[in-house]
Design a protein around this motif. Structure first.
Motif, PDB file in Angstrom:
ATOM      1  N   GLY A   1       0.597  -1.114   0.028  1.00 46.48           N
ATOM      2  CA  GLY A   1      -0.082   0.136   0.099  1.00 46.48           C
ATOM      3  C   GLY A   1       0.786   1.241   0.197  1.00 46.48           C
ATOM      4  O   GLY A   1       0.392   2.313  -0.082  1.00 46.48           O
ATOM      5  N   PHE A   2       2.133   1.239  -0.084  1.00 46.12           N
ATOM      6  CA  PHE A   2       2.922   2.409  -0.013  1.00 46.12           C
ATOM      7  C   PHE A   2       2.783   3.012  -1.368  1.00 46.12           C
ATOM      8  O   PHE A   2       2.426   2.327  -2.272  1.00 46.12           O
ATOM      9  N   ALA A   3       2.978   4.235  -1.554  1.00 45.73           N
ATOM     10  CA  ALA A   3       2.823   5.121  -2.806  1.00 45.73           C
ATOM     11  C   ALA A   3       4.171   5.212  -3.469  1.00 45.73           C
ATOM     12  O   ALA A   3       4.078   5.407  -4.688  1.00 45.73           O
ATOM     13  N   SER A   4       5.281   5.458  -3.084  1.00 45.37           N
ATOM     14  CA  SER A   4       6.573   5.665  -3.649  1.00 45.37           C
ATOM     15  C   SER A   4       7.767   5.165  -2.519  1.00 45.37           C
ATOM     16  O   SER A   4       7.315   4.667  -1.605  1.00 45.37           O
ATOM     17  N   THR A   5       8.898   5.323  -3.201  1.00 45.60           N
ATOM     18  CA  THR A   5      10.222   4.822  -2.456  1.00 45.60           C
ATOM     19  C   THR A   5      11.088   5.924  -2.846  1.00 45.60           C
ATOM     20  O   THR A   5      11.069   6.828  -3.786  1.00 45.60           O
ATOM     21  N   SER A   6      12.145   6.018  -1.882  1.00 48.01           N
ATOM     22  CA  SER A   6      13.389   6.888  -2.286  1.00 48.01           C
ATOM     23  C   SER A   6      14.444   6.110  -2.798  1.00 48.01           C
ATOM     24  O   SER A   6      15.250   6.846  -3.416  1.00 48.01           O
ATOM     25  N   ASP A   7      14.279   4.749  -2.928  1.00 45.07           N
ATOM     26  CA  ASP A   7      15.192   3.853  -3.610  1.00 45.07           C
ATOM     27  C   ASP A   7      15.226   3.994  -5.066  1.00 45.07           C
ATOM     28  O   ASP A   7      14.253   3.411  -5.739  1.00 45.07           O
ATOM     29  N   LEU A   8      16.202   4.450  -5.793  1.00 49.37           N
ATOM     30  CA  LEU A   8      16.500   4.656  -7.220  1.00 49.37           C
ATOM     31  C   LEU A   8      16.512   3.181  -7.843  1.00 49.37           C
ATOM     32  O   LEU A   8      15.895   2.955  -8.965  1.00 49.37           O
ATOM     33  N   ALA A   9      16.942   2.236  -7.264  1.00 49.03           N
ATOM     34  CA  ALA A   9      17.035   0.880  -7.749  1.00 49.03           C
ATOM     35  C   ALA A   9      15.671   0.238  -7.882  1.00 49.03           C
ATOM     36  O   ALA A   9      15.307  -0.403  -8.983  1.00 49.03           O
ATOM     37  N   ALA A  10      14.793   0.475  -6.830  1.00 50.74           N
ATOM     38  CA  ALA A  10      13.245   0.100  -7.039  1.00 50.74           C
ATOM     39  C   ALA A  10      12.619   0.891  -8.192  1.00 50.74           C
ATOM     40  O   ALA A  10      11.981   0.213  -8.567  1.00 50.74           O
ATOM     41  N   GLY A  11      12.875   2.057  -8.190  1.00 47.85           N
ATOM     42  CA  GLY A  11      12.461   2.766  -9.515  1.00 47.85           C
ATOM     43  C   GLY A  11      12.691   2.319 -10.680  1.00 47.85           C
ATOM     44  O   GLY A  11      12.039   2.160 -11.802  1.00 47.85           O
ATOM     45  N   PHE A  12      14.080   1.832 -10.990  1.00 51.29           N
ATOM     46  CA  PHE A  12      14.569   1.265 -12.097  1.00 51.29           C
ATOM     47  C   PHE A  12      14.103  -0.087 -12.376  1.00 51.29           C
ATOM     48  O   PHE A  12      13.705  -0.303 -13.516  1.00 51.29           O
ATOM     49  N   ARG A  13      14.201  -0.875 -11.472  1.00 55.91           N
ATOM     50  CA  ARG A  13      13.621  -2.222 -11.482  1.00 55.91           C
ATOM     51  C   ARG A  13      12.192  -2.543 -11.513  1.00 55.91           C
ATOM     52  O   ARG A  13      11.734  -3.091 -12.619  1.00 55.91           O
ATOM     53  N   TYR A  14      11.558  -1.726 -10.671  1.00 57.76           N
ATOM     54  CA  TYR A  14      10.016  -2.251 -10.817  1.00 57.76           C
ATOM     55  C   TYR A  14       9.188  -0.846 -11.036  1.00 57.76           C
ATOM     56  O   TYR A  14       7.897  -1.074 -10.873  1.00 57.76           O
ATOM     57  N   ASN A  15       9.937   0.195 -11.406  1.00 56.06           N
ATOM     58  CA  ASN A  15       8.835   1.264 -12.168  1.00 56.06           C
ATOM     59  C   ASN A  15       8.059   1.829 -10.777  1.00 56.06           C
ATOM     60  O   ASN A  15       7.223   2.554 -11.053  1.00 56.06           O
ATOM     61  N   ILE A  16       8.562   1.778  -9.851  1.00 54.67           N
ATOM     62  CA  ILE A  16       7.865   2.216  -8.558  1.00 54.67           C
ATOM     63  C   ILE A  16       7.998   3.921  -8.625  1.00 54.67           C
ATOM     64  O   ILE A  16       9.308   4.197  -8.757  1.00 54.67           O
ATOM     65  N   PRO A  17       7.289   4.756  -8.130  1.00 55.16           N
ATOM     66  CA  PRO A  17       7.667   6.225  -8.151  1.00 55.16           C
ATOM     67  C   PRO A  17       8.574   6.346  -6.944  1.00 55.16           C
ATOM     68  O   PRO A  17       8.564   6.066  -6.136  1.00 55.16           O
ATOM     69  N   THR A  18       9.674   7.294  -7.482  1.00 54.52           N
ATOM     70  CA  THR A  18      10.553   7.604  -6.622  1.00 54.52           C
ATOM     71  C   THR A  18      10.389   9.231  -6.128  1.00 54.52           C
ATOM     72  O   THR A  18      10.040   9.840  -6.883  1.00 54.52           O
TER      73      THR A  18
END
Lengths: 449, 449
Positions: free
Chosen positions: B190-207
């Motif tokens: 249920g989180f909306a975003s992440t600080s982790d660039l690798a997670a943005g890169f790999r899973y397209n989660i908003p950073t």
């Protein structure tokens, strides 16, 4: 040599094309703003430290330093990463161009791996331009916070186990790559071996393992399973004896393998009682050299409670890889000093966040030394700024790890493991108490100029 | 297509040449012994389940399923791995030859990602020969135990946060690659975003991310730092206002950025008090649209305690990535049925370890269904062997993930996130209580033939 080649040479079980991705986005936005405001080149000193140990713990254990060196060496922004940062508009063109040329060219000193630490110990000190040093925050903290948490738990378990070997078996209880780092940290903390093949591959840690309950259940009888295992792995193997009835299994194990059977493993039940019964039974069967390995949800307290039991080795999983109640350290990476302007010659000015909610930090570039008492036992962790007092000059804790961007502090893992045993032995005896208490050494701050 | 290529195509931040290394040594020694005893080909069913939820938790959250599928697809023994196994004499030549041809050719069904689970829920079911299925134990458990622990914490935090967005900021508190998986699991929960660039890169989660205290300390004044940040990132940025004095910083922030300032972040102090004061101050300065982000060592209880405060978003680190007190689940991978002989037609026989020390398991290949009450709210988790009762036929929980070795269950991460919200909404209201209690659904076992 590209970052990719370099990592491959290190024999990682995974190749890491860019550790630069293991970074919080704000490091890059700060970089962009600093490049724009003209402050990016200011010489800066960042330090890693904790404000406190986990509640009740007597000492911390530095682990992960070797992995930090790998990460710094491989911290590059290749085209895949730059494209990502550009596509998502994370930073502007000027910043992208700067990142494309990035490699860390500064200096890193730190407590050598395996050393113990206390609240306020400057575990790692990174010096360089603000821009080059700020980028390393996240990956350095990830590594040190994780690995040191596991090593601290491992060290307590090693104290509890005494001379008996500890086997790391926690891979299944943590992230698959955290598991590899955990096996490494456990080895530093005093474990003898690991079940994790990736850790054996990457770090040359001895691996062990024979069979699970599934193997017994696969066969038509326990006897069939024991025959199959001994046939394949030899009589020196470890037979798992708690699938059905322990006493029957022990009897059968010695019948099948002979009195030269290597070991039996007990993975459930009342380990204290079973260890005594199984030892008696094995001795009665003439299998006096057969060892007893126990492996059921152990932590340092359970290990200690088995000290008087005839146990020969402990396998530890969950509680090891989760830091025995403290799965992370609270290490932070703080700017403690920076120059007022660009250039190597601008004088450094100590800086610190104002105290609020216990988050104050002590400004200034620090040294650290461990002061011994008259008997050679450590009595204080002395952390200071300015000149090192002459009597502490040869007691300094920080060693050179990276000089002008070149790694100079790499060492075999065995060296860290041996250092930890020496460091722990140099602490007051209360360090070996598992009960909750204060850090065994007070940290004394000395402010100099 | 080699495993290496395949992983690269998945856009991993690291390439994984062989997930086969994420394996406990005993899987391979069991394989060797089973190959020798002629039992390796016996058709086998392994199930992943937990005997209990972490103490006081009302439900579990399945996460990591997508990563399990990647790991199974890339579970190959390339020459580097085979050389290692041979050099260290971990297995014999026959086994090495068998491993060289390995790929999983069996079937996997499981709870879809994001679904909730309870004690005894067969979260994953792996069917194939003993040899091919036993090898996957460690990596499957590593992934599910880690990711589900984080997702469960995330889900509780999402309940506590209500409509307010949650930002994942825990990378620095956990292993650098566990962090990427944690950001993914948090998104499922249920989180909306992440600080982790690798997670943005790999899973397209908003950073997300703007700046830290170091940025303020780098500049000659807080005002200089705010100017630099707004100049580089625009007035919609988030300014960190607790480096020195919060009230002064808020005043300055609005002076520098104007009343259109995006947000202010408070990272220390009494958040409840500060949020009220800062909101009042911002409103007084005409910055009614400026949001307040808080980020100081939050867990679900701290988030809940701020429900009445004028907080617009929460950033969560340590307690999220460490599972808020429960950093791992206790999922196990157990052989529950196997054929008496080789071949697809040999009948399956349920198997189970004998009960001792609470480690008993229920034998037999299982289905699971969630039974609703008259209002459509779940009232029981029904787990059974044999035929599924007709009234539960369309309530079944297991879905097809791998068929004959081919992954058929891959889905966008968004699907898992939405499924979790639906699944949680279908539970009794007590699921949303943060206080300790029993699982909100009882697990009922039905034994059939």
């Amino acid at each position: 040599m590209s970052a990719h080649d370099s990592t491959a040479e290190l024999g990682l079980p995974v190749t890491v094309p860019a550790t630069s991705l293991f970074t919080d986005r704000y490091e890059l936005t700060m970089l962009q703003a600093a490049l724009r405001s003209g402050t990016a080149d200011r010489r800066s000193v960042f330090e890693v430290f904790t404000r406190r140990l986990p509640e009740g713990r007597r000492y911390g254990v530095v682990a992960g330093t070797g992995r930090v060196l790998d990460a710094v060496e491989n911290f590059r922004f290749d085209s895949g990463v730059l494209d990502f940062l550009s596509d998502r508009r994370i930073v502007d063109e000027t910043t992208l161009a700067w990142l494309a040329d990035y490699r860390f060219r500064g200096d890193i000193r730190g407590y050598p791996e395996g050393e113990v630490y206390f609240p306020g110990s400057p575990v790692l000190r990174v010096e360089g331009s603000f821009a080059e040093a700020v980028l390393l925050e996240t990956v350095i903290l990830s590594i040190l916070n994780h690995d040191s948490a596991v090593a601290a738990a491992a060290s307590r378990m090693a104290v509890a186990a005494g001379e008996r070997p500890l086997i790391e078996m926690g891979a299944r209880r943590t992230h698959e790559l955290a598991a590899v780092a955990a096996a490494r940290a456990a080895y530093v903390g005093g474990f003898a071996s690991t079940s994790d093949l990736a850790a054996g591959f990457r770090y040359n840690i001895p691996t062990v393992g024979t069979s699970a309950h599934a193997f017994t259940l696969l066969h038509d009888s326990e006897r069939d399973a024991f025959h199959a295992q001994v046939d394949a792995l030899g009589g020196g193997t470890t037979l798992l004896v708690d699938t059905y009835d322990v006493a029957e299994a022990v009897k059968m194990a010695v019948e099948v393998a002979g009195p030269g059977l290597g070991a039996v493993r007990i993975d459930s039940g009342d380990l204290l009682l079973l260890a005594h019964r199984v030892r008696e039974q094995l001795d009665g069967l003439g299998a006096r050299g057969t060892r007893i390995v126990v492996t059921s949800d152990l932590d340092e307290y359970a290990i200690a409670s088995l000290a008087a039991a005839p146990v020969d080795a402990y396998g530890v999983g969950t509680h090891l890889v989760t830091g025995s109640g403290h799965p992370t350290c609270s290490m932070v990476y703080k700017l403690v000093a920076r120059a007022d302007g660009p250039g190597q010659d601008a004088p450094l000015r100590p800086v610190a966040k104002k105290s609020m909610g216990g988050k104050a930090s002590v400004g200034g570039r620090k040294w650290a030394a461990r002061r011994p008492d008259a008997h050679g036992i450590a009595e204080a962790e002395v952390v200071g700024t300015g000149a090192v007092p002459p009597e502490l000059a040869d007691r300094q804790l920080l060693v050179e790890l990276v000089r002008g961007g070149e790694v100079v502090g790499r060492e075999p893992l065995e060296a860290a493991r041996e250092r930890h045993m020496r460091a722990r032995a140099g602490l007051p005896l209360s360090a070996t108490q598992l009960s909750r208490g204060e850090p065994v050494l007070p940290t004394e701050f000395m402010t100099g100029s």
